[in-house]
Design an enzyme around this catalytic site. Structure first.
Site, PDB file in Angstrom:
ATOM      1  N   THR A  13       0.849  -1.187   0.000  1.00  0.00           N
ATOM      2  CA  THR A  13       0.000   0.000   0.000  1.00  0.00           C
ATOM      3  C   THR A  13       0.888   1.241   0.000  1.00  0.00           C
ATOM      4  O   THR A  13       1.980   1.236   0.573  1.00  0.00           O
ATOM      5  CB  THR A  13      -0.941   0.029   1.214  1.00  0.00           C
ATOM      6  OG1 THR A  13      -0.183   0.186   2.418  1.00  0.00           O
ATOM      7  CG2 THR A  13      -1.759  -1.255   1.300  1.00  0.00           C
ATOM      8  N   SER A  17       4.941   6.097  -4.330  1.00  0.00           N
ATOM      9  CA  SER A  17       5.884   7.179  -4.047  1.00  0.00           C
ATOM     10  C   SER A  17       6.712   6.830  -2.823  1.00  0.00           C
ATOM     11  O   SER A  17       6.392   5.902  -2.071  1.00  0.00           O
ATOM     12  CB  SER A  17       5.141   8.508  -3.819  1.00  0.00           C
ATOM     13  OG  SER A  17       4.301   8.412  -2.681  1.00  0.00           O
ATOM     14  N   TYR A 169      -1.130  11.255  15.051  1.00  0.00           N
ATOM     15  CA  TYR A 169      -0.160  10.431  14.326  1.00  0.00           C
ATOM     16  C   TYR A 169       0.505   9.427  15.274  1.00  0.00           C
ATOM     17  O   TYR A 169       0.623   8.238  14.946  1.00  0.00           O
ATOM     18  CB  TYR A 169       0.896  11.325  13.686  1.00  0.00           C
ATOM     19  CG  TYR A 169       1.850  10.571  12.795  1.00  0.00           C
ATOM     20  CD1 TYR A 169       1.458  10.155  11.526  1.00  0.00           C
ATOM     21  CD2 TYR A 169       3.140  10.263  13.212  1.00  0.00           C
ATOM     22  CE1 TYR A 169       2.324   9.446  10.696  1.00  0.00           C
ATOM     23  CE2 TYR A 169       4.011   9.561  12.401  1.00  0.00           C
ATOM     24  CZ  TYR A 169       3.593   9.157  11.137  1.00  0.00           C
ATOM     25  OH  TYR A 169       4.454   8.453  10.333  1.00  0.00           O
TER      26      TYR A 169
END
Length: 286
Positions: A13, A17, A169
């Site tokens: 996944t 990039s 996060y």
């Protein structure tokens, strides 16, 4: 048991990039049958073309938005038409939202993208993984999980009562660590690892949801950070090395085994989180 990545089915996944692209390029070059995903089908296709043009290796591109359960179901429908088993799943995609945003299913965006989506995707793919001897799951976490001091607050996992992007996060990466721990408890036939790739120069923090200030900061820091190829080293190692070389550590940091903090290594909490997450998904799909 001998292990070679050649002809192994690999799903990465966020493979269009940064670290994911570098990982995909290396594994495809070694002969793996790689599928990469991106939220944008155009971006995934461009990355697959770039890999083939530079290495001659073919990579399958597919669109996948991990923040939405419905989008994951759509992806799985397409993926299962292509593959009937998975040897290596690399949950590499991740993001950070600059302000509190909710998905269409009511989940906080960073939590949904970094943890809830990978949890659901992995669970749906477990039948394909468990059918292959030596299958592996790699969860790309971060040493920033340490900033979730005191562990997860199950009463406010999605930070309804005081949001900060850094806390969201850290929580998502700690949850990913605990998910890895619980995978190892529940599915002993699958080798599951969490890893910290290092602080790497990627497009992380520059997505629209991350906000202008974070995007500017990450672009300024970029020249001082390590290249994606360095960040891919841990994922490549854990995907390709014989099991005997990986010793007994389930957490790796920049290519070496590391000891997770107690907040990430508590089997009681990991089991509670698993059940809590299943209930969140059940309600979302009801």
């Amino acid at each position: 048991m001998s292990w070679s990545i050649r002809d192994k089915v690999v799903l990465i996944t966020g493979g269009a990039s940064g670290i994911g692209l570098a990982t995909a390029t290396e594994l495809a070059t070694r002969g793996a049958l790689v599928t990469i995903t991106s939220r944008s089908s155009e971006k995934a296709e461009a990355a697959a073309d770039a890999i083939q043009n530079s290495t001659g290796a073919k990579v399958q591109p597919l669109a996948l938005d991990l923040s939405r359960i419905g989008a994951i179901d759509s992806f799985l429908h397409r993926y299962r038409k292509m593959r009937d088993a998975v040897d290596v799943l690399i949950n590499n995609a991740g993001t950070i939202s600059g302000k509190r945003r909710l998905t269409e299913e009511g989940f906080e965006l960073t939590f949904a993208s970094n943890y809830l989506g990978p949890f659901y995707l992995t669970n749906q793919l477990l039948p394909l993984l468990s059918s292959k001897e030596g299958a592996r799951i790699l969860n790309v976490s971060s040493e920033l999980y340490r900033n979730a001091k005191g562990g997860l607050d199950f009463g406010d996992l999605q930070l309804d009562r005081g949001f900060s992007s850094s806390q969201a996060y850290a929580n998502s990466k700690l949850a990913l660590m605990l998910f890895t721990l619980e995978l190892r408890q529940r599915y002993k036939s699958i080798d599951s690892f969490a890893l910290h790739p290092g602080v790497i120069r990627t497009g992380f923090g520059t997505a629209p949801e991350s906000g202008l200030s974070m995007s500017v900061m990450m672009k300024l820091l970029g020249p001082m950070l390590k290249k994606p190829e360095y960040g891919a080293q841990s994922s490549v190692l854990l995907a390709t090395a014989p099991k005997a070389e990986l010793k007994s550590s389930w957490y790796w940091s920049e290519g070496s085994p590391a000891n997770p903090l107690p907040i990430a290594n508590d089997s009681k909490v990991s089991n509670e989180l698993w059940k809590f997450t299943e209930e969140l998904i059940r309600k979302a799909k009801a």
